[in-house]
Motif scaffolding. Structure first.
Motif, PDB file in Angstrom:
ATOM      1  N   PRO A 162       0.784  -1.234   0.000  1.00  0.00           N
ATOM      2  CA  PRO A 162       0.000   0.000   0.000  1.00  0.00           C
ATOM      3  C   PRO A 162       0.815   1.282   0.000  1.00  0.00           C
ATOM      4  O   PRO A 162       0.295   2.334  -0.388  1.00  0.00           O
ATOM      5  CB  PRO A 162      -0.842  -0.119   1.282  1.00  0.00           C
ATOM      6  N   ASN A 163       2.091   1.235   0.421  1.00  0.00           N
ATOM      7  CA  ASN A 163       2.899   2.460   0.432  1.00  0.00           C
ATOM      8  C   ASN A 163       3.796   2.576  -0.800  1.00  0.00           C
ATOM      9  O   ASN A 163       4.655   3.440  -0.859  1.00  0.00           O
ATOM     10  CB  ASN A 163       3.741   2.558   1.707  1.00  0.00           C
ATOM     11  N   ARG A 164       3.595   1.710  -1.790  1.00  0.00           N
ATOM     12  CA  ARG A 164       4.283   1.833  -3.083  1.00  0.00           C
ATOM     13  C   ARG A 164       3.220   1.969  -4.162  1.00  0.00           C
ATOM     14  O   ARG A 164       2.499   1.034  -4.456  1.00  0.00           O
ATOM     15  CB  ARG A 164       5.163   0.606  -3.357  1.00  0.00           C
ATOM     16  N   LEU A 165       3.144   3.169  -4.757  1.00  0.00           N
ATOM     17  CA  LEU A 165       2.114   3.455  -5.745  1.00  0.00           C
ATOM     18  C   LEU A 165       2.762   3.725  -7.094  1.00  0.00           C
ATOM     19  O   LEU A 165       3.903   4.191  -7.159  1.00  0.00           O
ATOM     20  CB  LEU A 165       1.279   4.665  -5.299  1.00  0.00           C
ATOM     21  N   SER A 166       2.037   3.447  -8.161  1.00  0.00           N
ATOM     22  CA  SER A 166       2.647   3.643  -9.480  1.00  0.00           C
ATOM     23  C   SER A 166       1.611   4.111 -10.485  1.00  0.00           C
ATOM     24  O   SER A 166       0.405   3.932 -10.320  1.00  0.00           O
ATOM     25  CB  SER A 166       3.289   2.335  -9.972  1.00  0.00           C
ATOM     26  N   VAL A 167       2.126   4.740 -11.543  1.00  0.00           N
ATOM     27  CA  VAL A 167       1.308   5.063 -12.710  1.00  0.00           C
ATOM     28  C   VAL A 167       2.073   4.590 -13.941  1.00  0.00           C
ATOM     29  O   VAL A 167       3.303   4.676 -13.992  1.00  0.00           O
ATOM     30  CB  VAL A 167       0.994   6.574 -12.792  1.00  0.00           C
ATOM     31  N   ASN A 168       1.322   4.072 -14.919  1.00  0.00           N
ATOM     32  CA  ASN A 168       1.967   3.436 -16.063  1.00  0.00           C
ATOM     33  C   ASN A 168       1.206   3.700 -17.358  1.00  0.00           C
ATOM     34  O   ASN A 168       0.027   4.052 -17.348  1.00  0.00           O
ATOM     35  CB  ASN A 168       2.037   1.916 -15.830  1.00  0.00           C
ATOM     36  N   PHE A 169       1.923   3.516 -18.464  1.00  0.00           N
ATOM     37  CA  PHE A 169       1.292   3.530 -19.771  1.00  0.00           C
ATOM     38  C   PHE A 169       0.436   2.269 -19.914  1.00  0.00           C
ATOM     39  O   PHE A 169       0.731   1.248 -19.297  1.00  0.00           O
ATOM     40  CB  PHE A 169       2.351   3.523 -20.879  1.00  0.00           C
ATOM     41  N   ASP A 170      -0.612   2.340 -20.753  1.00  0.00           N
ATOM     42  CA  ASP A 170      -1.396   1.124 -20.961  1.00  0.00           C
ATOM     43  C   ASP A 170      -0.518   0.050 -21.608  1.00  0.00           C
ATOM     44  O   ASP A 170       0.538   0.336 -22.176  1.00  0.00           O
ATOM     45  CB  ASP A 170      -2.660   1.409 -21.777  1.00  0.00           C
ATOM     46  N   ARG A 171      -0.956  -1.177 -21.499  1.00  0.00           N
ATOM     47  CA  ARG A 171      -0.131  -2.312 -21.942  1.00  0.00           C
ATOM     48  C   ARG A 171      -0.368  -2.701 -23.393  1.00  0.00           C
ATOM     49  O   ARG A 171       0.258  -3.647 -23.881  1.00  0.00           O
ATOM     50  CB  ARG A 171      -0.417  -3.533 -21.059  1.00  0.00           C
ATOM     51  N   ASP A 172      -1.272  -2.016 -24.076  1.00  0.00           N
ATOM     52  CA  ASP A 172      -1.687  -2.479 -25.399  1.00  0.00           C
ATOM     53  C   ASP A 172      -1.328  -1.533 -26.533  1.00  0.00           C
ATOM     54  O   ASP A 172      -1.783  -1.726 -27.660  1.00  0.00           O
ATOM     55  CB  ASP A 172      -3.213  -2.698 -25.402  1.00  0.00           C
ATOM     56  N   SER A 173      -0.510  -0.519 -26.266  1.00  0.00           N
ATOM     57  CA  SER A 173      -0.224   0.462 -27.317  1.00  0.00           C
ATOM     58  C   SER A 173       0.519  -0.167 -28.493  1.00  0.00           C
ATOM     59  O   SER A 173       0.297   0.204 -29.652  1.00  0.00           O
ATOM     60  CB  SER A 173       0.578   1.628 -26.749  1.00  0.00           C
ATOM     61  N   GLY A 174       1.402  -1.118 -28.218  1.00  0.00           N
ATOM     62  CA  GLY A 174       2.141  -1.771 -29.301  1.00  0.00           C
ATOM     63  C   GLY A 174       1.233  -2.548 -30.219  1.00  0.00           C
ATOM     64  O   GLY A 174       1.343  -2.479 -31.457  1.00  0.00           O
ATOM     65  N   ARG A 314      -2.759  10.111  -5.607  1.00  0.00           N
ATOM     66  CA  ARG A 314      -2.820   8.873  -4.826  1.00  0.00           C
ATOM     67  C   ARG A 314      -1.726   8.823  -3.757  1.00  0.00           C
ATOM     68  O   ARG A 314      -1.923   8.283  -2.660  1.00  0.00           O
ATOM     69  CB  ARG A 314      -2.747   7.662  -5.754  1.00  0.00           C
ATOM     70  N   VAL A 315      -0.562   9.389  -4.074  1.00  0.00           N
ATOM     71  CA  VAL A 315       0.495   9.470  -3.062  1.00  0.00           C
ATOM     72  C   VAL A 315       0.053  10.366  -1.909  1.00  0.00           C
ATOM     73  O   VAL A 315       0.217  10.014  -0.722  1.00  0.00           O
ATOM     74  CB  VAL A 315       1.804   9.989  -3.695  1.00  0.00           C
ATOM     75  N   ILE A 316      -0.513  11.523  -2.205  1.00  0.00           N
ATOM     76  CA  ILE A 316      -0.976  12.434  -1.152  1.00  0.00           C
ATOM     77  C   ILE A 316      -2.116  11.799  -0.350  1.00  0.00           C
ATOM     78  O   ILE A 316      -2.178  11.928   0.881  1.00  0.00           O
ATOM     79  CB  ILE A 316      -1.381  13.787  -1.745  1.00  0.00           C
ATOM     80  N   ASP A 317      -3.007  11.100  -1.039  1.00  0.00           N
ATOM     81  CA  ASP A 317      -4.069  10.395  -0.322  1.00  0.00           C
ATOM     82  C   ASP A 317      -3.495   9.387   0.661  1.00  0.00           C
ATOM     83  O   ASP A 317      -4.027   9.195   1.766  1.00  0.00           O
ATOM     84  CB  ASP A 317      -5.001   9.683  -1.308  1.00  0.00           C
ATOM     85  N   LYS A 322      -6.003   8.209   3.660  1.00  0.00           N
ATOM     86  CA  LYS A 322      -7.349   7.976   3.151  1.00  0.00           C
ATOM     87  C   LYS A 322      -7.522   6.500   2.804  1.00  0.00           C
ATOM     88  O   LYS A 322      -6.547   5.750   2.708  1.00  0.00           O
ATOM     89  CB  LYS A 322      -7.618   8.873   1.940  1.00  0.00           C
ATOM     90  N   ASP A 323      -8.763   6.091   2.625  1.00  0.00           N
ATOM     91  CA  ASP A 323      -9.075   4.681   2.412  1.00  0.00           C
ATOM     92  C   ASP A 323      -9.212   4.349   0.927  1.00  0.00           C
ATOM     93  O   ASP A 323      -9.489   5.217   0.100  1.00  0.00           O
ATOM     94  CB  ASP A 323     -10.378   4.308   3.130  1.00  0.00           C
ATOM     95  N   ASN A 324      -9.048   3.052   0.635  1.00  0.00           N
ATOM     96  CA  ASN A 324      -9.331   2.499  -0.699  1.00  0.00           C
ATOM     97  C   ASN A 324      -8.586   3.227  -1.809  1.00  0.00           C
ATOM     98  O   ASN A 324      -9.171   3.682  -2.796  1.00  0.00           O
ATOM     99  CB  ASN A 324     -10.840   2.532  -0.970  1.00  0.00           C
TER     100      ASN A 324
END
Length: 347
Positions: A162-174, A314-317, A322-324
Motif C-alpha cells: 500500500p505504500n508503493r504506488l505507481s502510474v503506467n502507460f497502458d499495456r496495449d499500445s504496441g 494517490r500518493v498524497i491520499d 485515506k481509504d481504498n
C-alpha cells in the motif's frame, strides 16, 4: 509512549551514537555490515530523525520529493522536462510543495545515501521517482522502512504494497500500433525496442509481438533492433538495421518512443530513404516536436498531465491516510495520425 531516539538505536545495534549519525547522513566511512545492522534496527523501530521542532508535534511537511534519474534527458528534451511542471502543478492543487532532486542514477553510493538522508530526516512526506528500472533495490528498502513511494513506469504484478504506488502507460499500445499499420496494408514491419529494464519498454515489446503474431506477420531478426529511449540511440539502431537489410527493407518501423523515431528520421535521411514513400515510421508518447518533423510523426500519444496527476493525488491520499487508494493506474493512450505512415495497396 517515549519516542525512540538515536541513543536507543545505537544501544540496540551495539554501535556508537556517532555511527548511527553517520549511517543516517550517508557517510561512506561506515562498513556495509554495520550500516545494514543499524538500518535493520531503524526499520524495526520505525525511527527517523526529525528536522524541526514542528515535526516533533507529528505534523506533516506538506512536501513531496521528486527524484529524477537522468540529468542529460532534462536538458535536451522538452517532454521530459515538462514532467516537473505536471508534478508541481498537481501537488500545488493539494497544497503541497515539491523538493526536486536530479540524479544521474540510483546505483552510485553517494546518490543512494543522498536519497536515504532526505527520507530519514523527514524532510518529505513521500517521494516520487521517475526513471527507475523495474527492479530497484533502494525502492524496496524505502518501502520496507514504511516510506511512501510513488513511481512513474513501475509495476510488480500481484503485490499488495500500500505504500508503493505507481502510474503506467497502458499495456496495449504496441498491439494497437501494429493493428493500425496492418490496416494500412503493411506486412513487413520492423520494431525498434527501448531499454528493456524499464517497464514501459517491456510492455511495448510484448505488445508489438502480440500484434505481429495476431496478424501472422513475420518476426524477422533483421527487422528487430534495440534503440534505447533517446534520439541518438534510436539513430544508431535504425542506421545499423536498415544498412544491413537494404535489399529487403521493411515497409514500416515501430519506434519504442518518439525520441527514437526522431533518430529513425535521421538514419533514413542519411540512407536516402523517404518517409513515408519508402518507409513508414510511427512512434509513441506524443512528443510535442512530432508535429514539426518532416513529415509530421504519427504517434501513439499519452496524457502525461493526467498520468502525473493520478500518481501525485494517490500518493498524497496515502500520506493523508485515506481509504481504498488504488496502488497502480494504467493510463490509456490514443493514436494521433499524421503524415509519416502511408497506405499500401495490396495486390
Amino acid at each position: 509512549m517515549k519516542r525512540i531516539n538515536s541513543n536507543d538505536i545505537a544501544q540496540l545495534a551495539g554501535v556508537s551514537r556517532s555511527t548511527v549519525s553517520r549511517v543516517i547522513n550517508g557517510y561512506s566511512n561506515v562498513p556495509e555490515e554495520t550500516r545494514r545492522k543499524v538500518m535493520k534496527v531503524i526499520k524495526e523501530h520505525h525511527y527517523y530523525p526529525l528536522i524541526s521542532g514542528q515535526l516533533l508535534t507529528g505534523k506533516k511537511t506538506k512536501t513531496l520529493g521528486l527524484f529524477w534519474l537522468g540529468r542529460a534527458a532534462i536538458a535536451r528534451d522538452s517532454l521530459t522536462s515538462s514532467y516537473f511542471m505536471h508534478v508541481i502543478d498537481a501537488a500545488a492543487q493539494r497544497g503541497y510543495l515539491v523538493l526536486s532532486c536530479i540524479l544521474d542514477n540510483l546505483t552510485e553510493k553517494h546518490n543512494i545515501n543522498y536519497v536515504r538522508k532526505i527520507f530519514m530526516e523527514g524532510r518529505i512526506d513521500a517521494g516520487l521517482f521517475v526513471g527507475t528500472s523495474n527492479n530497484e533495490p533502494l525502492i524496496e528498502e524505502l518501502v520496507g522502512l514504511d516510506k511512501i513511494v510513488g513511481l512513474f513506469d513501475f509495476y510488480h504484478e500481484n503485490e499488495d504494497v500500500p505504500n508503493r504506488l505507481s502510474v503506467n502507460f497502458d499495456r496495449d499500445s504496441g498491439e494497437a500500433t501494429i493493428d493500425y499499420l496492418y490496416a494500412l496494408g503493411h506486412r513487413k514491419i520492423a520494431v525498434i525496442d527501448g531499454d528493456l529494464s524499464r517497464l514501459s519498454c517491456i510492455h511495448r515489446h510484448e505488445s508489438y509481438m502480440r500484434g505481429l503474431i495476431k496478424h501472422s506477420l513475420p518476426l524477422q531478426n533483421k527487422w528487430m533492433a534495440y534503440g534505447g529511449i533517446v534520439k541518438e540511440s534510436g539513430y544508431a539502431a535504425a542506421k545499423q538495421m536498415l544498412s544491413a537489410c537494404m535489399d529487403d527493407l521493411p515497409t514500416a518501423i515501430c519506434a519504442n518512443n518518439d525520441g527514437v523515431a526522431f533518430g529513425v528520421y535521421q538514419a533514413c535521411e542519411e540512407l536516402g530513404l523517404r518517409i513515408p514513400e519508402d518507409i513508414s515510421v510511427i512512434g509513441a508518447d506524443g512528443h510535442e516536436n512530432g508535429k514539426y518533423t518532416n513529415p509530421p510523426l504519427t504517434t501513439y500519444s499519452f496524457d502525461f498531465k493526467e498520468m502525473f496527476a493520478s500518481l501525485v493525488n494517490r500518493v498524497i491520499d496515502t500520506v493523508e491516510q485515506k481509504d481504498n487508494i488504488p496502488q497502480s493506474d494504467f493510463i490509456p493512450g490514443h493514436l494521433v495520425e499524421r503524415a509519416s505512415c502511408r497506405k499500401i495497396e495490396l495486390l
